[in-house]
Write a protein that holds these residues in place. Sequence first.
Motif, PDB file in Angstrom:
ATOM      1  N   VAL A 168       0.977  -1.149  -0.127  1.00  3.82           N
ATOM      2  CA  VAL A 168      -0.126  -0.082   0.013  1.00  3.82           C
ATOM      3  C   VAL A 168       0.989   1.395   0.075  1.00  3.82           C
ATOM      4  CG1 VAL A 168      -1.864   1.339   1.347  1.00  3.82           C
ATOM      5  CG2 VAL A 168      -1.884  -1.110   1.194  1.00  3.82           C
ATOM      6  N   LYS A 169       0.717   2.126  -1.092  1.00  3.12           N
ATOM      7  CA  LYS A 169       1.395   3.237  -0.907  1.00  3.12           C
ATOM      8  C   LYS A 169       0.767   4.462  -0.301  1.00  3.12           C
ATOM      9  CE  LYS A 169       2.455   6.627  -4.563  1.00  3.12           C
ATOM     10  NZ  LYS A 169       1.857   7.244  -5.404  1.00  3.12           N
ATOM     11  N   THR A 170       1.680   5.380   0.163  1.00  4.35           N
ATOM     12  CA  THR A 170       1.196   6.622   0.642  1.00  4.35           C
ATOM     13  C   THR A 170       1.001   7.723  -0.393  1.00  4.35           C
ATOM     14  OG1 THR A 170       1.948   5.784   3.016  1.00  4.35           O
ATOM     15  CG2 THR A 170       1.601   8.268   2.527  1.00  4.35           C
ATOM     16  N   LYS A 171      -0.182   8.238  -0.331  1.00  6.72           N
ATOM     17  CA  LYS A 171      -0.388   9.159  -1.304  1.00  6.72           C
ATOM     18  C   LYS A 171      -0.453  10.508  -0.698  1.00  6.72           C
ATOM     19  CE  LYS A 171      -2.770   8.871  -5.147  1.00  6.72           C
ATOM     20  NZ  LYS A 171      -1.813   9.274  -6.169  1.00  6.72           N
ATOM     21  N   LYS A 172       0.333  11.512  -0.699  1.00  9.24           N
ATOM     22  CA  LYS A 172       0.498  12.588  -0.143  1.00  9.24           C
ATOM     23  C   LYS A 172      -0.307  13.649  -0.732  1.00  9.24           C
ATOM     24  CE  LYS A 172       4.321  14.481   1.853  1.00  9.24           C
ATOM     25  NZ  LYS A 172       5.408  14.833   1.848  1.00  9.24           N
ATOM     26  N   ILE A 173      -1.409  14.491   0.229  1.00 13.02           N
ATOM     27  CA  ILE A 173      -2.293  15.418  -0.601  1.00 13.02           C
ATOM     28  C   ILE A 173      -1.937  16.774   0.285  1.00 13.02           C
ATOM     29  CG2 ILE A 173      -4.676  15.956  -0.992  1.00 13.02           C
ATOM     30  CD1 ILE A 173      -5.264  12.841  -1.309  1.00 13.02           C
ATOM     31  N   LEU A 174      -1.621  17.449  -0.364  1.00 13.10           N
ATOM     32  CA  LEU A 174      -1.588  18.976   0.072  1.00 13.10           C
ATOM     33  C   LEU A 174      -3.234  19.491   0.004  1.00 13.10           C
ATOM     34  CD1 LEU A 174      -0.156  21.349   1.403  1.00 13.10           C
ATOM     35  CD2 LEU A 174       0.410  22.103  -0.960  1.00 13.10           C
ATOM     36  N   TRP A 175      -3.613  19.942   1.320  1.00 13.38           N
ATOM     37  CA  TRP A 175      -5.108  20.593   1.336  1.00 13.38           C
ATOM     38  C   TRP A 175      -4.934  22.185   1.580  1.00 13.38           C
ATOM     39  CZ3 TRP A 175      -9.728  17.850   0.934  1.00 13.38           C
ATOM     40  CH2 TRP A 175     -10.744  18.549   1.543  1.00 13.38           C
ATOM     41  N   VAL A 176      -5.237  22.706   0.540  1.00 14.14           N
ATOM     42  CA  VAL A 176      -5.070  24.144   0.602  1.00 14.14           C
ATOM     43  C   VAL A 176      -6.666  24.871   0.696  1.00 14.14           C
ATOM     44  CG1 VAL A 176      -4.182  26.202  -0.314  1.00 14.14           C
ATOM     45  CG2 VAL A 176      -2.791  24.095  -0.894  1.00 14.14           C
ATOM     46  N   SER A 177      -6.983  25.105   1.810  1.00 10.50           N
ATOM     47  CA  SER A 177      -8.391  25.579   2.061  1.00 10.50           C
ATOM     48  C   SER A 177      -8.152  26.293   3.481  1.00 10.50           C
ATOM     49  CB  SER A 177      -9.226  24.461   1.984  1.00 10.50           C
ATOM     50  OG  SER A 177     -10.654  24.852   2.480  1.00 10.50           O
ATOM     51  N   PRO A 196      -8.050   3.978  -4.003  1.00 13.81           N
ATOM     52  CA  PRO A 196      -8.392   2.626  -3.180  1.00 13.81           C
ATOM     53  C   PRO A 196      -7.164   1.769  -3.035  1.00 13.81           C
ATOM     54  CG  PRO A 196      -9.327   2.329  -5.498  1.00 13.81           C
ATOM     55  CD  PRO A 196      -8.851   3.736  -5.670  1.00 13.81           C
ATOM     56  N   ASN A 197      -5.987   1.970  -3.584  1.00 12.17           N
ATOM     57  CA  ASN A 197      -5.022   1.292  -3.548  1.00 12.17           C
ATOM     58  C   ASN A 197      -3.894   1.957  -2.458  1.00 12.17           C
ATOM     59  OD1 ASN A 197      -6.062  -0.910  -4.782  1.00 12.17           O
ATOM     60  ND2 ASN A 197      -5.409  -0.122  -6.660  1.00 12.17           N
ATOM     61  N   ASP A 198      -4.169   3.251  -2.056  1.00  8.42           N
ATOM     62  CA  ASP A 198      -3.269   4.051  -1.222  1.00  8.42           C
ATOM     63  C   ASP A 198      -3.689   4.533  -0.084  1.00  8.42           C
ATOM     64  OD1 ASP A 198      -1.750   4.020  -3.755  1.00  8.42           O
ATOM     65  OD2 ASP A 198      -2.883   6.033  -4.353  1.00  8.42           O
ATOM     66  N   GLU A 199      -2.868   4.618   0.892  1.00  8.22           N
ATOM     67  CA  GLU A 199      -3.013   5.108   2.153  1.00  8.22           C
ATOM     68  C   GLU A 199      -2.940   6.685   1.809  1.00  8.22           C
ATOM     69  OE1 GLU A 199      -0.939   5.656   6.449  1.00  8.22           O
ATOM     70  OE2 GLU A 199      -0.399   3.791   5.322  1.00  8.22           O
ATOM     71  N   ILE A 200      -4.107   7.439   2.400  1.00  5.15           N
ATOM     72  CA  ILE A 200      -4.123   8.803   2.180  1.00  5.15           C
ATOM     73  C   ILE A 200      -3.496   9.574   3.362  1.00  5.15           C
ATOM     74  CG2 ILE A 200      -5.792  10.560   1.717  1.00  5.15           C
ATOM     75  CD1 ILE A 200      -5.855   8.577  -0.493  1.00  5.15           C
ATOM     76  N   LYS A 201      -2.632  10.430   2.946  1.00  6.66           N
ATOM     77  CA  LYS A 201      -1.927  11.327   3.975  1.00  6.66           C
ATOM     78  C   LYS A 201      -2.214  12.945   3.627  1.00  6.66           C
ATOM     79  CE  LYS A 201       2.008  12.679   6.316  1.00  6.66           C
ATOM     80  NZ  LYS A 201       3.697  12.323   6.456  1.00  6.66           N
ATOM     81  N   ILE A 202      -3.121  13.615   4.212  1.00 10.38           N
ATOM     82  CA  ILE A 202      -3.546  14.847   3.924  1.00 10.38           C
ATOM     83  C   ILE A 202      -2.782  15.764   4.911  1.00 10.38           C
ATOM     84  CG2 ILE A 202      -5.364  16.403   3.696  1.00 10.38           C
ATOM     85  CD1 ILE A 202      -7.196  14.229   3.476  1.00 10.38           C
TER      86      ILE A 202
END
Length: 158
Positions: free
Chosen positions: A45-54, A71-77
């Motif tokens: 499971v890959k970590t997907k880094k998401i920048l939340w700009v709000s 669905p195949n990634d761990e989400i890091k926001i």
Amino acid sequence: MPQKPFIFLSPRVDCGSGNFQPRLDTSAFLNRSAHIFSGRIFRGVKTKKILWVSRHSPQPAQIEALNKAFPNDEIKIVRHKGAVWEGSHLLKLVKKGQYDEVVLVAPPDVFAYVVSYGIPVIRAVMARGKGRSYEFLRFERVIEAKFRTVPLLEDKIR
């Protein structure tokens, strides 16, 4: 002293049946100064880094939608709390943090600038709810941002 970024980590948790489900800790929305979500990374499971700009924290429905979208990634926001008025500033943030995706609420020219550099940008589509609240409908990927304008009034200045 600079503030630490607000990090949500929404791990996929094995519920015993081999079925990975997102885990949501509701305390994240009460304690805005700490690293709220934490979890282990599973093999494959890959970590997907998401920048939340709000200005606003992600809603539970938004976190769930991101988990469904990837669905195949761990989400890091990672939430960027400051305002972003220039695309060049956002571009530096994305490159420095090595983010895979950007969820962006910003002026249209910022969208256009960032998309022109090939940065994957996502925008939330919201509907007005009761009072001053908004309800999350869906996410959209911004592929292209263009402006088409016409003069509002004839130029009278000479």
